[in-house]
Motif scaffolding. Structure first.
Motif, mmCIF file in Angstrom:
data_model
loop_
_atom_site.group_PDB
_atom_site.id
_atom_site.type_symbol
_atom_site.label_atom_id
_atom_site.label_comp_id
_atom_site.label_asym_id
_atom_site.label_seq_id
_atom_site.Cartn_x
_atom_site.Cartn_y
_atom_site.Cartn_z
ATOM 1 N N ALA A 20 0.900 -1.218 -0.151
ATOM 2 C CA ALA A 20 -0.071 0.062 0.065
ATOM 3 C C ALA A 20 0.674 1.450 0.117
ATOM 4 O O ALA A 20 0.522 2.065 -0.984
ATOM 5 C CB ALA A 20 -1.157 -0.050 1.120
ATOM 6 N N ALA A 21 1.958 1.320 0.903
ATOM 7 C CA ALA A 21 2.812 2.687 0.917
ATOM 8 C C ALA A 21 3.400 2.909 -0.307
ATOM 9 O O ALA A 21 3.441 4.028 -1.044
ATOM 10 C CB ALA A 21 3.781 2.755 1.894
ATOM 11 N N GLU A 22 3.729 1.906 -1.384
ATOM 12 C CA GLU A 22 4.468 2.335 -2.321
ATOM 13 C C GLU A 22 3.697 2.515 -3.437
ATOM 14 O O GLU A 22 3.818 3.323 -4.353
ATOM 15 C CB GLU A 22 5.284 0.732 -2.779
ATOM 16 C CG GLU A 22 6.594 0.816 -1.963
ATOM 17 C CD GLU A 22 7.550 1.988 -1.881
ATOM 18 O OE1 GLU A 22 7.989 2.464 -3.007
ATOM 19 O OE2 GLU A 22 7.693 2.313 -0.592
ATOM 20 N N LEU A 23 2.643 1.886 -3.369
ATOM 21 C CA LEU A 23 1.401 2.178 -4.420
ATOM 22 C C LEU A 23 0.930 3.455 -4.006
ATOM 23 O O LEU A 23 0.749 4.261 -5.271
ATOM 24 C CB LEU A 23 0.255 1.279 -4.246
ATOM 25 C CG LEU A 23 0.364 -0.170 -5.225
ATOM 26 C CD1 LEU A 23 -0.644 -1.141 -4.972
ATOM 27 C CD2 LEU A 23 0.659 0.123 -6.712
ATOM 28 N N LEU A 24 0.540 3.943 -3.131
ATOM 29 C CA LEU A 24 0.379 5.333 -2.567
ATOM 30 C C LEU A 24 1.271 6.476 -3.509
ATOM 31 O O LEU A 24 0.926 7.283 -3.996
ATOM 32 C CB LEU A 24 0.267 5.420 -1.140
ATOM 33 C CG LEU A 24 -0.106 6.910 -0.728
ATOM 34 C CD1 LEU A 24 -1.767 7.141 -1.115
ATOM 35 C CD2 LEU A 24 -0.045 7.070 0.846
ATOM 36 N N LYS A 25 2.421 5.945 -3.054
ATOM 37 C CA LYS A 25 3.586 7.076 -3.837
ATOM 38 C C LYS A 25 3.399 6.867 -5.477
ATOM 39 O O LYS A 25 3.142 8.060 -6.035
ATOM 40 C CB LYS A 25 4.951 6.483 -3.541
ATOM 41 C CG LYS A 25 5.463 6.681 -2.267
ATOM 42 C CD LYS A 25 6.613 5.945 -1.985
ATOM 43 C CE LYS A 25 7.029 5.930 -0.429
ATOM 44 N NZ LYS A 25 8.309 5.430 -0.439
ATOM 45 N N LEU A 26 3.248 5.625 -5.849
ATOM 46 C CA LEU A 26 2.822 5.601 -7.461
ATOM 47 C C LEU A 26 1.823 6.178 -8.038
ATOM 48 O O LEU A 26 2.023 7.025 -9.084
ATOM 49 C CB LEU A 26 2.857 4.198 -7.705
ATOM 50 C CG LEU A 26 2.520 3.930 -9.138
ATOM 51 C CD1 LEU A 26 3.646 4.156 -10.236
ATOM 52 C CD2 LEU A 26 2.295 2.360 -9.560
ATOM 53 N N VAL A 27 0.471 6.194 -7.332
ATOM 54 C CA VAL A 27 -0.492 6.779 -8.006
ATOM 55 C C VAL A 27 -0.683 8.029 -7.827
ATOM 56 O O VAL A 27 -1.647 8.639 -8.360
ATOM 57 C CB VAL A 27 -1.809 6.067 -7.449
ATOM 58 C CG1 VAL A 27 -1.857 4.536 -7.730
ATOM 59 C CG2 VAL A 27 -1.921 6.198 -5.978
ATOM 60 N N ILE A 41 -6.799 8.307 -4.344
ATOM 61 C CA ILE A 41 -6.272 7.552 -3.508
ATOM 62 C C ILE A 41 -5.144 8.581 -2.855
ATOM 63 O O ILE A 41 -3.991 8.960 -3.369
ATOM 64 C CB ILE A 41 -5.527 6.267 -4.113
ATOM 65 C CG1 ILE A 41 -6.317 5.309 -4.987
ATOM 66 C CG2 ILE A 41 -4.484 5.486 -3.097
ATOM 67 C CD1 ILE A 41 -5.892 4.456 -5.503
ATOM 68 N N TYR A 42 -5.482 8.814 -1.512
ATOM 69 C CA TYR A 42 -4.604 10.119 -0.741
ATOM 70 C C TYR A 42 -4.059 9.474 0.450
ATOM 71 O O TYR A 42 -3.269 10.142 0.977
ATOM 72 C CB TYR A 42 -5.485 11.235 -0.598
ATOM 73 C CG TYR A 42 -6.007 11.909 -1.941
ATOM 74 C CD1 TYR A 42 -5.145 11.959 -2.918
ATOM 75 C CD2 TYR A 42 -7.294 11.907 -2.162
ATOM 76 C CE1 TYR A 42 -5.825 12.297 -4.266
ATOM 77 C CE2 TYR A 42 -7.897 12.418 -3.363
ATOM 78 C CZ TYR A 42 -7.092 12.442 -4.342
ATOM 79 O OH TYR A 42 -7.669 13.088 -5.561
ATOM 80 N N THR A 43 -4.592 8.370 1.002
ATOM 81 C CA THR A 43 -4.093 7.912 2.327
ATOM 82 C C THR A 43 -3.539 6.365 2.074
ATOM 83 O O THR A 43 -4.041 5.723 1.364
ATOM 84 C CB THR A 43 -5.436 8.087 3.108
ATOM 85 O OG1 THR A 43 -6.309 7.132 3.115
ATOM 86 C CG2 THR A 43 -5.914 9.478 3.518
ATOM 87 N N LEU A 44 -2.846 6.089 3.206
ATOM 88 C CA LEU A 44 -2.644 4.593 3.237
ATOM 89 C C LEU A 44 -3.746 3.613 3.229
ATOM 90 O O LEU A 44 -3.853 2.640 2.564
ATOM 91 C CB LEU A 44 -1.748 4.352 4.575
ATOM 92 C CG LEU A 44 -0.788 2.999 4.618
ATOM 93 C CD1 LEU A 44 0.071 3.024 3.321
ATOM 94 C CD2 LEU A 44 -0.032 2.918 5.767
ATOM 95 N N PHE A 95 -0.172 -0.073 -17.655
ATOM 96 C CA PHE A 95 1.059 -0.261 -16.893
ATOM 97 C C PHE A 95 1.477 0.955 -16.154
ATOM 98 O O PHE A 95 1.093 2.222 -16.853
ATOM 99 C CB PHE A 95 2.363 -0.906 -17.642
ATOM 100 C CG PHE A 95 2.378 -0.204 -19.062
ATOM 101 C CD1 PHE A 95 2.917 0.927 -19.115
ATOM 102 C CD2 PHE A 95 2.077 -0.827 -20.164
ATOM 103 C CE1 PHE A 95 3.064 1.399 -20.486
ATOM 104 C CE2 PHE A 95 1.981 -0.500 -21.436
ATOM 105 C CZ PHE A 95 2.819 0.777 -21.420
ATOM 106 N N ALA A 96 2.274 1.097 -15.358
ATOM 107 C CA ALA A 96 2.980 2.361 -14.804
ATOM 108 C C ALA A 96 4.304 2.150 -13.905
ATOM 109 O O ALA A 96 4.254 0.999 -13.254
ATOM 110 C CB ALA A 96 1.879 2.882 -13.717
ATOM 111 N N LEU A 97 5.149 3.170 -13.855
ATOM 112 C CA LEU A 97 6.431 2.826 -13.112
ATOM 113 C C LEU A 97 6.527 3.748 -12.136
ATOM 114 O O LEU A 97 6.068 5.019 -12.499
ATOM 115 C CB LEU A 97 7.542 3.073 -14.095
ATOM 116 C CG LEU A 97 7.992 1.698 -14.857
ATOM 117 C CD1 LEU A 97 9.207 2.136 -15.826
ATOM 118 C CD2 LEU A 97 8.340 0.503 -14.173
ATOM 119 N N LYS A 98 7.273 3.521 -11.189
ATOM 120 C CA LYS A 98 7.489 4.575 -10.108
ATOM 121 C C LYS A 98 8.642 5.483 -10.741
ATOM 122 O O LYS A 98 9.636 5.025 -11.518
ATOM 123 C CB LYS A 98 7.960 3.971 -8.783
ATOM 124 C CG LYS A 98 6.983 3.367 -7.845
ATOM 125 C CD LYS A 98 7.308 2.729 -6.701
ATOM 126 C CE LYS A 98 8.373 3.446 -5.953
ATOM 127 N NZ LYS A 98 8.998 2.579 -4.631
#
Length: 172
Positions: A20-27, A41-44, A95-98
């Motif tokens: 969740a934390a890494e996906l939060l950054k990505l999106v 998506i703004y919170t954990l 697809f999406a990349l950090k």
């Protein structure tokens, strides 16, 4: 870790709540919101719900969905998967990349692996969409064998015009 596919450099695996934390950054990256859209998506907790609703439930409902792209050392670098969208006739490769992991071939490697295993997932035809101004995604899609078929407006993303691609059915 529940790995679906492995490549020379990557694990393509099912999402876990721990992502969740890494996906939060990505999106919430600028490129993600520009080219894919604001997912709200703004919170954990939002990210955990996103994993349950968009990753886990898609696999249960359709037999396919998005996956996590991780390096062999478990570093989460992005997402790749097939999405069932109401506005498209066939499943959509997305697809999406950090940030910081672009231009290393990770998306091509992960997407190519999924495409090579799509029939095991019950998928014969595949579409993909990319904004007209998203040159990087369009380049990857063309390298994967997608051909431009036209344009479509996806209202739910609030993105004005997207280019629609259809995968050549002779691809192995």
């Amino acid at each position: 870790m529940n790995i679906a596919f492995t490549t020379e450099r990557l694990h393509i695996r099912f999402a876990q709540i721990a992502d969740a934390a890494e996906l939060l950054k990505l999106v919430n990256q600028a490129n993600f919101t520009k080219y894919i859209g604001d997912k709200g998506i703004y919170t954990l907790d939002d990210a955990k719900k996103y994993i349950k609703d968009s990753f886990i439930s898609a696999h249960k409902q359709h037999g396919f969905g998005p996956y996590i792209i991780a390096l062999h050392d478990e570093t989460l670098v992005g997402i790749v998967g097939f999405y069932q969208r109401a506005v498209l006739q066939y499943p959509d490769l997305g697809f999406a990349l950090k940030d910081g992991f672009e231009k290393k071939g990770y998306i091509f490697e992960a997407a190519n692996t999924l495409l090579n295993h799509r029939q095991n997932l019950g998928i014969n035809q595949v579409t993909a969409i990319a904004r007209c101004d998203n040159r990087a995604s369009k380049n990857v899609l063309q390298k994967l064998g997608f051909k431009t078929q036209g344009q479509v407006f996806i209202e739910s993303t609030n993105i004005a015009v997207d280019v629609l691609y259809l995968l050549n059915t002779e691809r192995n």
